[in-house]
Design an enzyme around this catalytic site. Structure first.
Site, PDB file in Angstrom:
ATOM      1  N   LEU A 102       0.920  -1.692   0.377  1.00  0.00           N
ATOM      2  CA  LEU A 102       0.282   0.494   0.481  1.00  0.00           C
ATOM      3  C   LEU A 102       1.238   1.330  -0.412  1.00  0.00           C
ATOM      4  CD1 LEU A 102      -2.616  -1.284   2.643  1.00  0.00           C
ATOM      5  CD2 LEU A 102      -3.091  -0.630   0.046  1.00  0.00           C
ATOM      6  N   ASP A 103       0.624   2.581  -0.680  1.00  0.00           N
ATOM      7  CA  ASP A 103       1.687   3.394  -1.437  1.00  0.00           C
ATOM      8  C   ASP A 103       1.748   3.957   0.347  1.00  0.00           C
ATOM      9  OD1 ASP A 103      -0.390   5.279  -1.333  1.00  0.00           O
ATOM     10  OD2 ASP A 103      -0.669   4.625  -3.046  1.00  0.00           O
ATOM     11  N   LYS A 104       2.034   5.038   0.623  1.00  0.00           N
ATOM     12  CA  LYS A 104       2.429   5.673   2.313  1.00  0.00           C
ATOM     13  C   LYS A 104       1.472   6.402   2.473  1.00  0.00           C
ATOM     14  CE  LYS A 104       6.077   8.857   4.141  1.00  0.00           C
ATOM     15  NZ  LYS A 104       7.042   9.269   4.260  1.00  0.00           N
TER      16      LYS A 104
END
Length: 241
Positions: A102-104
C-alpha cells in the site's frame, strides 16, 4: 523455510539457541554451511546443510500469516533508513513479507507472511485475486466517471514504461464523493492514476479486503493473526499453497 533467512534466525528458530548465542557460535567459527565455515550475516534455507560443532541443525518454522491495518503516512518498506517504514514503527517481524504493498498515502489491510509461495501466488496479477478498496475523491461523482472506472482506464505503467488499459472491475457508488472498487490487478498507484485520468483526485483510499480476508473492525496500527478458518478458505482459492 522455503525462502532464505539470516543464519542466526534459522539457528534460533530451530530451538538450538538464541540469535545472540548463534552469532557467538558463528563468530567463533563453529558453524558451517554446506561444509564451509559460515560468516556473520549469511543467509540460508532448508536446502542448505547447517552444522554447529558437527551437529546438524534443522528448522521447521511454523506458517505465519498476519493481518495489519497500515495507517496513512507509513511506508511498506523494510529499508532501515526510512523513518516511516512499517517495520520500524510497529511490532512486525522484519522477516515477514508483505503481500501487495500500500502506498504511503493509503491505509487499510496489509497481509504479511513467511510463506514465499503464498506471497507470490496472491501478488501475481495474472491470478486475478480480488482486492477491495473504499475511495473518496475531491468532487462529486458522476455516472460517467463510475462507468469509466468499471470499464477500464488508460493509464501509464511506470514499471514497464508503457500505457495500459486497466482491467474491467466492479465499482459501486457509496456516497456523493465515495465509492468501492474491486480490482484483480495491482499496478503502481493504480486507483489514483485511474481517477486522475478521469479528472478526479483521491483524497482517501482504504483497502478493506484481500480475497476472503477482511479488514473488518480493525483499527489503524492493529495487528492480528489470520484465523484458521480464514486460512483454510484462502487455501481453497489458491492452487499449490
Amino acid at each position: 523455510m522455503n525462502d532464505s533467512v539470516r543464519l542466526n534466525k534459522y539457528i534460533s528458530a530451530s530451538g538450538f539457541c538464541s540469535r545472540r548465542k548463534a552469532d557467538e557460535w558463528i563468530a567463533a567459527g563453529k558453524v558451517t554451511v554446506n561444509g564451509s565455515v559460515a560468516d556473520i550475516g549469511a543467509r540460508v534455507s532448508d536446502a542448505d546443510e547447517i552444522r554447529i560443532n558437527d551437529k546438524i541443525i534443522k528448522c521447521e518454522e511454523s506458517f505465519k500469516l498476519i493481518a495489519f491495518y497500515k495507517p496513512k503516512g507509513y511506508a511498506c518498506t523494510a529499508h532501515r533508513g526510512d523513518a516511516s517504514g512499517i517495520f520500524r514503527n510497529f511490532e512486525l517481524d522484519p522477516d515477514l513479507r508483505y503481500i501487495g504493498r500500500l502506498d504511503k498515502d493509503s491505509e487499510g489491510l496489509l497481509l504479511l507472511t513467511n510463506d514465499g509461495n503464498l506471497c507470490n501466488e496472491i501478488a501475481r496479477a495474472r491470478n486475478r485475486h480480488e482486492k477491495e478498496y473504499i475511495v473518496s475523491v475531491n468532487r462529486d461523482l458522476t455516472e460517467e466517471m463510475l462507468k469509466g472506472m468499471a470499464e477500464g482506464v488508460r493509464i501509464y505503467d511506470p514499471n514497464k514504461d508503457v500505457w495500459v488499459v486497466t482491467r474491467p472491475c466492479r465499482v459501486k457508488k457509496l456516497g456523493v464523493r465515495s465509492f468501492s472498487i474491486i480490482l484483480t490487478q495491482g499496478l503502481n498507484r493504480q486507483i489514483r492514476r485511474m481517477c486522475e485520468q478521469l479528472g478526479y483526485r483521491v483524497t482517501a483510499l482504504r483497502r478493506v479486503r484481500v480475497m476472503n480476508i477482511e479488514l473488518g473492525e480493525m483499527k489503524p496500527g492493529e495487528i492480528r493473526p489470520v484465523k484458521e478458518e480464514e486460512i483454510a478458505n484462502l487455501r481453497k482459492r489458491i492452487k499449490g499453497c
